[in-house]
Motif scaffolding. Sequence first.
Motif, PDB file in Angstrom:
ATOM      1  N   ASP A  26       0.620  -1.137  -0.131  1.00 54.11           N
ATOM      2  CA  ASP A  26       0.034  -0.284   0.096  1.00 54.11           C
ATOM      3  C   ASP A  26       0.806   1.397  -0.163  1.00 54.11           C
ATOM      4  O   ASP A  26       1.259   1.817   0.812  1.00 54.11           O
ATOM      5  CB  ASP A  26      -0.717  -0.160   1.341  1.00 54.11           C
ATOM      6  N   TRP A  27       0.394   1.596  -1.025  1.00 62.84           N
ATOM      7  CA  TRP A  27       1.210   3.676  -1.236  1.00 62.84           C
ATOM      8  C   TRP A  27       0.878   4.249  -1.004  1.00 62.84           C
ATOM      9  O   TRP A  27      -0.846   4.801  -0.724  1.00 62.84           O
ATOM     10  CB  TRP A  27       1.506   3.676  -2.347  1.00 62.84           C
ATOM     11  N   PRO A  28       1.507   5.591   0.167  1.00 62.98           N
ATOM     12  CA  PRO A  28       0.187   6.473   0.555  1.00 62.98           C
ATOM     13  C   PRO A  28      -0.618   6.853  -0.881  1.00 62.98           C
ATOM     14  O   PRO A  28       0.762   7.748  -1.714  1.00 62.98           O
ATOM     15  CB  PRO A  28       0.575   7.260   1.549  1.00 62.98           C
ATOM     16  N   ARG A  29      -1.609   8.741  -0.188  1.00 56.53           N
ATOM     17  CA  ARG A  29      -1.930   9.168  -1.514  1.00 56.53           C
ATOM     18  C   ARG A  29      -0.413  10.109  -2.153  1.00 56.53           C
ATOM     19  O   ARG A  29      -0.545  10.780  -0.661  1.00 56.53           O
ATOM     20  CB  ARG A  29      -3.045  10.156  -0.990  1.00 56.53           C
ATOM     21  N   MET A  30      -0.429  10.364  -2.967  1.00 57.29           N
ATOM     22  CA  MET A  30       0.698  10.842  -3.129  1.00 57.29           C
ATOM     23  C   MET A  30       0.514  11.845  -4.310  1.00 57.29           C
ATOM     24  O   MET A  30       0.077  11.654  -5.309  1.00 57.29           O
ATOM     25  CB  MET A  30       1.863  10.550  -3.080  1.00 57.29           C
ATOM     26  N   ASP A  31       0.876  12.866  -5.293  1.00 56.68           N
ATOM     27  CA  ASP A  31       1.395  13.567  -6.446  1.00 56.68           C
ATOM     28  C   ASP A  31       1.562  12.525  -7.383  1.00 56.68           C
ATOM     29  O   ASP A  31       2.159  12.199  -6.677  1.00 56.68           O
ATOM     30  CB  ASP A  31       1.969  14.504  -6.410  1.00 56.68           C
ATOM     31  N   LYS A  32       1.148  12.212  -8.760  1.00 55.73           N
ATOM     32  CA  LYS A  32       1.171  11.478  -9.913  1.00 55.73           C
ATOM     33  C   LYS A  32       2.918  11.225 -10.202  1.00 55.73           C
ATOM     34  O   LYS A  32       3.601  10.233 -10.870  1.00 55.73           O
ATOM     35  CB  LYS A  32       0.065  11.735 -11.083  1.00 55.73           C
ATOM     36  N   HIS A  33       3.622  12.197 -10.135  1.00 56.03           N
ATOM     37  CA  HIS A  33       4.630  12.395 -10.230  1.00 56.03           C
ATOM     38  C   HIS A  33       5.445  11.583  -8.766  1.00 56.03           C
ATOM     39  O   HIS A  33       6.318  11.279  -9.086  1.00 56.03           O
ATOM     40  CB  HIS A  33       5.347  14.225 -10.609  1.00 56.03           C
ATOM     41  N   ALA A  34       5.150  11.922  -7.832  1.00 59.30           N
ATOM     42  CA  ALA A  34       5.939  11.181  -6.554  1.00 59.30           C
ATOM     43  C   ALA A  34       5.490   9.412  -6.786  1.00 59.30           C
ATOM     44  O   ALA A  34       6.816   8.765  -6.712  1.00 59.30           O
ATOM     45  CB  ALA A  34       5.715  11.415  -5.567  1.00 59.30           C
ATOM     46  N   VAL A  35       4.478   9.108  -7.195  1.00 60.33           N
ATOM     47  CA  VAL A  35       3.755   7.633  -7.352  1.00 60.33           C
ATOM     48  C   VAL A  35       5.025   7.381  -8.803  1.00 60.33           C
ATOM     49  O   VAL A  35       5.685   6.151  -8.645  1.00 60.33           O
ATOM     50  CB  VAL A  35       2.569   7.825  -7.722  1.00 60.33           C
ATOM     51  N   ALA A  36       5.078   8.036  -9.654  1.00 60.04           N
ATOM     52  CA  ALA A  36       5.969   7.662 -10.874  1.00 60.04           C
ATOM     53  C   ALA A  36       7.024   7.447 -10.650  1.00 60.04           C
ATOM     54  O   ALA A  36       8.261   5.905 -11.018  1.00 60.04           O
ATOM     55  CB  ALA A  36       5.836   8.524 -12.370  1.00 60.04           C
ATOM     56  N   ALA A  37       7.966   8.497  -9.382  1.00 60.05           N
ATOM     57  CA  ALA A  37       9.317   7.921  -9.363  1.00 60.05           C
ATOM     58  C   ALA A  37       9.498   6.742  -8.911  1.00 60.05           C
ATOM     59  O   ALA A  37      10.429   6.019  -8.802  1.00 60.05           O
ATOM     60  CB  ALA A  37       9.745   9.192  -8.492  1.00 60.05           C
ATOM     61  N   ARG A  38       8.206   6.589  -7.690  1.00 59.33           N
ATOM     62  CA  ARG A  38       8.556   5.370  -6.518  1.00 59.33           C
ATOM     63  C   ARG A  38       8.924   4.300  -7.764  1.00 59.33           C
ATOM     64  O   ARG A  38       9.001   2.868  -7.589  1.00 59.33           O
ATOM     65  CB  ARG A  38       7.410   5.783  -6.118  1.00 59.33           C
ATOM     66  N   LEU A  39       7.316   4.629  -8.993  1.00 58.71           N
ATOM     67  CA  LEU A  39       7.445   2.947  -9.654  1.00 58.71           C
ATOM     68  C   LEU A  39       8.578   2.904 -10.071  1.00 58.71           C
ATOM     69  O   LEU A  39       9.260   1.656 -10.276  1.00 58.71           O
ATOM     70  CB  LEU A  39       5.812   3.275 -10.334  1.00 58.71           C
ATOM     71  N   ALA A  40       9.333   3.733 -10.882  1.00 57.53           N
ATOM     72  CA  ALA A  40      10.047   3.788 -11.938  1.00 57.53           C
ATOM     73  C   ALA A  40      11.221   3.424 -11.301  1.00 57.53           C
ATOM     74  O   ALA A  40      12.108   2.540 -11.181  1.00 57.53           O
ATOM     75  CB  ALA A  40      10.704   5.426 -12.312  1.00 57.53           C
ATOM     76  N   GLU A  41      11.915   3.827  -9.675  1.00 60.95           N
ATOM     77  CA  GLU A  41      12.468   3.099  -9.139  1.00 60.95           C
ATOM     78  C   GLU A  41      12.906   1.930  -8.774  1.00 60.95           C
ATOM     79  O   GLU A  41      13.679   0.849  -9.102  1.00 60.95           O
ATOM     80  CB  GLU A  41      13.312   3.399  -7.547  1.00 60.95           C
ATOM     81  N   LYS A  42      11.199   1.416  -8.495  1.00 64.17           N
ATOM     82  CA  LYS A  42      11.549  -0.444  -8.325  1.00 64.17           C
ATOM     83  C   LYS A  42      11.478  -1.546  -9.543  1.00 64.17           C
ATOM     84  O   LYS A  42      11.488  -2.276  -9.962  1.00 64.17           O
ATOM     85  CB  LYS A  42       9.731  -0.745  -7.982  1.00 64.17           C
ATOM     86  N   ILE A  43      10.806  -0.553 -10.788  1.00 64.72           N
ATOM     87  CA  ILE A  43      11.192  -1.455 -12.244  1.00 64.72           C
ATOM     88  C   ILE A  43      12.573  -1.030 -12.452  1.00 64.72           C
ATOM     89  O   ILE A  43      13.319  -2.208 -12.885  1.00 64.72           O
ATOM     90  CB  ILE A  43      10.690  -0.054 -13.197  1.00 64.72           C
ATOM     91  N   ALA A  44      13.980  -0.514 -12.104  1.00 74.41           N
ATOM     92  CA  ALA A  44      14.915  -0.114 -12.085  1.00 74.41           C
ATOM     93  C   ALA A  44      15.288  -1.094 -11.114  1.00 74.41           C
ATOM     94  O   ALA A  44      16.426  -2.406 -11.276  1.00 74.41           O
ATOM     95  CB  ALA A  44      15.356   0.879 -11.909  1.00 74.41           C
ATOM     96  N   GLU A  45      14.959  -1.646 -10.077  1.00 75.79           N
ATOM     97  CA  GLU A  45      15.419  -2.918  -8.907  1.00 75.79           C
ATOM     98  C   GLU A  45      15.503  -4.113  -9.803  1.00 75.79           C
ATOM     99  O   GLU A  45      16.036  -5.272  -9.371  1.00 75.79           O
ATOM    100  CB  GLU A  45      14.713  -2.306  -7.599  1.00 75.79           C
ATOM    101  N   ALA A  46      13.900  -3.929  -9.907  1.00 81.62           N
ATOM    102  CA  ALA A  46      13.790  -5.394 -10.790  1.00 81.62           C
ATOM    103  C   ALA A  46      14.112  -5.817 -12.174  1.00 81.62           C
ATOM    104  O   ALA A  46      14.282  -7.052 -11.688  1.00 81.62           O
ATOM    105  CB  ALA A  46      11.669  -5.295 -10.931  1.00 81.62           C
ATOM    106  N   LEU A  47      15.221  -4.912 -12.204  1.00 83.16           N
ATOM    107  CA  LEU A  47      15.632  -5.497 -14.090  1.00 83.16           C
ATOM    108  C   LEU A  47      16.950  -5.467 -13.792  1.00 83.16           C
ATOM    109  O   LEU A  47      17.938  -5.490 -15.452  1.00 83.16           O
ATOM    110  CB  LEU A  47      15.737  -3.681 -14.727  1.00 83.16           C
ATOM    111  N   GLY A  48      17.415  -4.874 -12.375  1.00 88.37           N
ATOM    112  CA  GLY A  48      18.856  -5.085 -11.931  1.00 88.37           C
ATOM    113  C   GLY A  48      19.798  -4.192 -12.836  1.00 88.37           C
ATOM    114  O   GLY A  48      20.530  -5.110 -13.142  1.00 88.37           O
TER     115      GLY A  48
END
Length: 397
Positions: A375-397
């Motif tokens: 569960d992620w907190p409610r936040m600005d859509k750019h903050a959501v995007a930044a968090r998702l991008a970081e997770k994608i980077a981790e997943a892709l190694g």
Amino acid sequence: MLQGKSILLIIGGGIAAFKSLDLIRRLRERGARVTPVLTGAGAEFVTPLSVSALAGEKVHQELFDLTAEAEMGHIELSRAADLVVVAPATADLMGKMAGGLANDLASTLLMATDKRVLIAPAMNVRMWDHPATRRNADTLRGDGILFVGPNDGDMACGEYGPGRMAEPLEIVAAIGTALGDGPLKGRHVLVTSGPTHEPIDPVRYIANRSSGAQGAAIAAALRDLGARVTFVTGPASVPAPAGVEVVAVETARQMLEAVEAADPADAAIFAAAVADWHVTEARDQKIKKDARGLPTLGFAENPDILATVSQRETGRPGLVVGFAAETENVIEHATAKRERKGCDWILANDVSPETGIMGGTENKVHLVTAEGVEDWPRMDKHAVAARLAEKIAEALG
């Protein structure tokens, strides 16, 4: 990472300017050359002497420096660097950048540069949350300006919240990413965004209320981490971010064709709000009201783009991410959707009218994976995007 790189550092007027002194030291430790520009307000917080001593370079302050301007100094400064960094970036500087103003050396350099620009905002929490600042931030992101921060924290004024300038080492890391050393360098990521429009006749269509803001923010965040981004977008109400390959489509069938043409991809993020149905016999001429009553429309299902890509036997991206916009039982429906479609992750959000999320500036999501729900907190859509991008980077190694 920064050895031999040239950084043009613009220091704005705010108490966070003291951090710029440490930033200069950190950059020089890593082999970068720092050319400092001090605004008039910035000089109220740090002295030209201290900036010059740490940078080992002349401090530039005046637009109307006759010696420098005889050689078009503002043009030379703006283009000789590998990257332009603004730290702190005040509300005033952000407003000038967004409005295209150029009435002092700093704003003129920012208008004249042909290099990437990274800003580290710093201001009072109420200034950061002001609608004008948020509009300016959205404009700058759309123009391809890179952001680092602001962070949450205690303010010099005694308040707490977003607006605190990122720490010097955070900025150093962001500079490295901006110079092409991001964790997604060499990766190709596909992002779909916006609504689709399914025509009824030349003037009418079926659509939904998606603005495309979240998809555009995701594409920009992935770009900022060094990815090559193919951005397939329907008729969105927000502009596509700069620095990505934009493929504009209208219908779901066109979107599927564009997705298939973008292969191969390391990851695919399906943020578009694709219409589920299309009219089987869209009219060539406008349907007119007449005495015969209401027209009869036939419907057919659109292709399921997420399932099509997720269930490929060959050529499937290493990571497939879908979205589930729900109005009830959000997590239950999203979990079932992930299993049914065959994707790796689902970002689920509640778009019921009372949330204001559909077409708004914020989002509240739940990341659903095979391991469970985050569960992620409610936040600005750019903050959501930044968090998702970081997770994608981790997943892709």
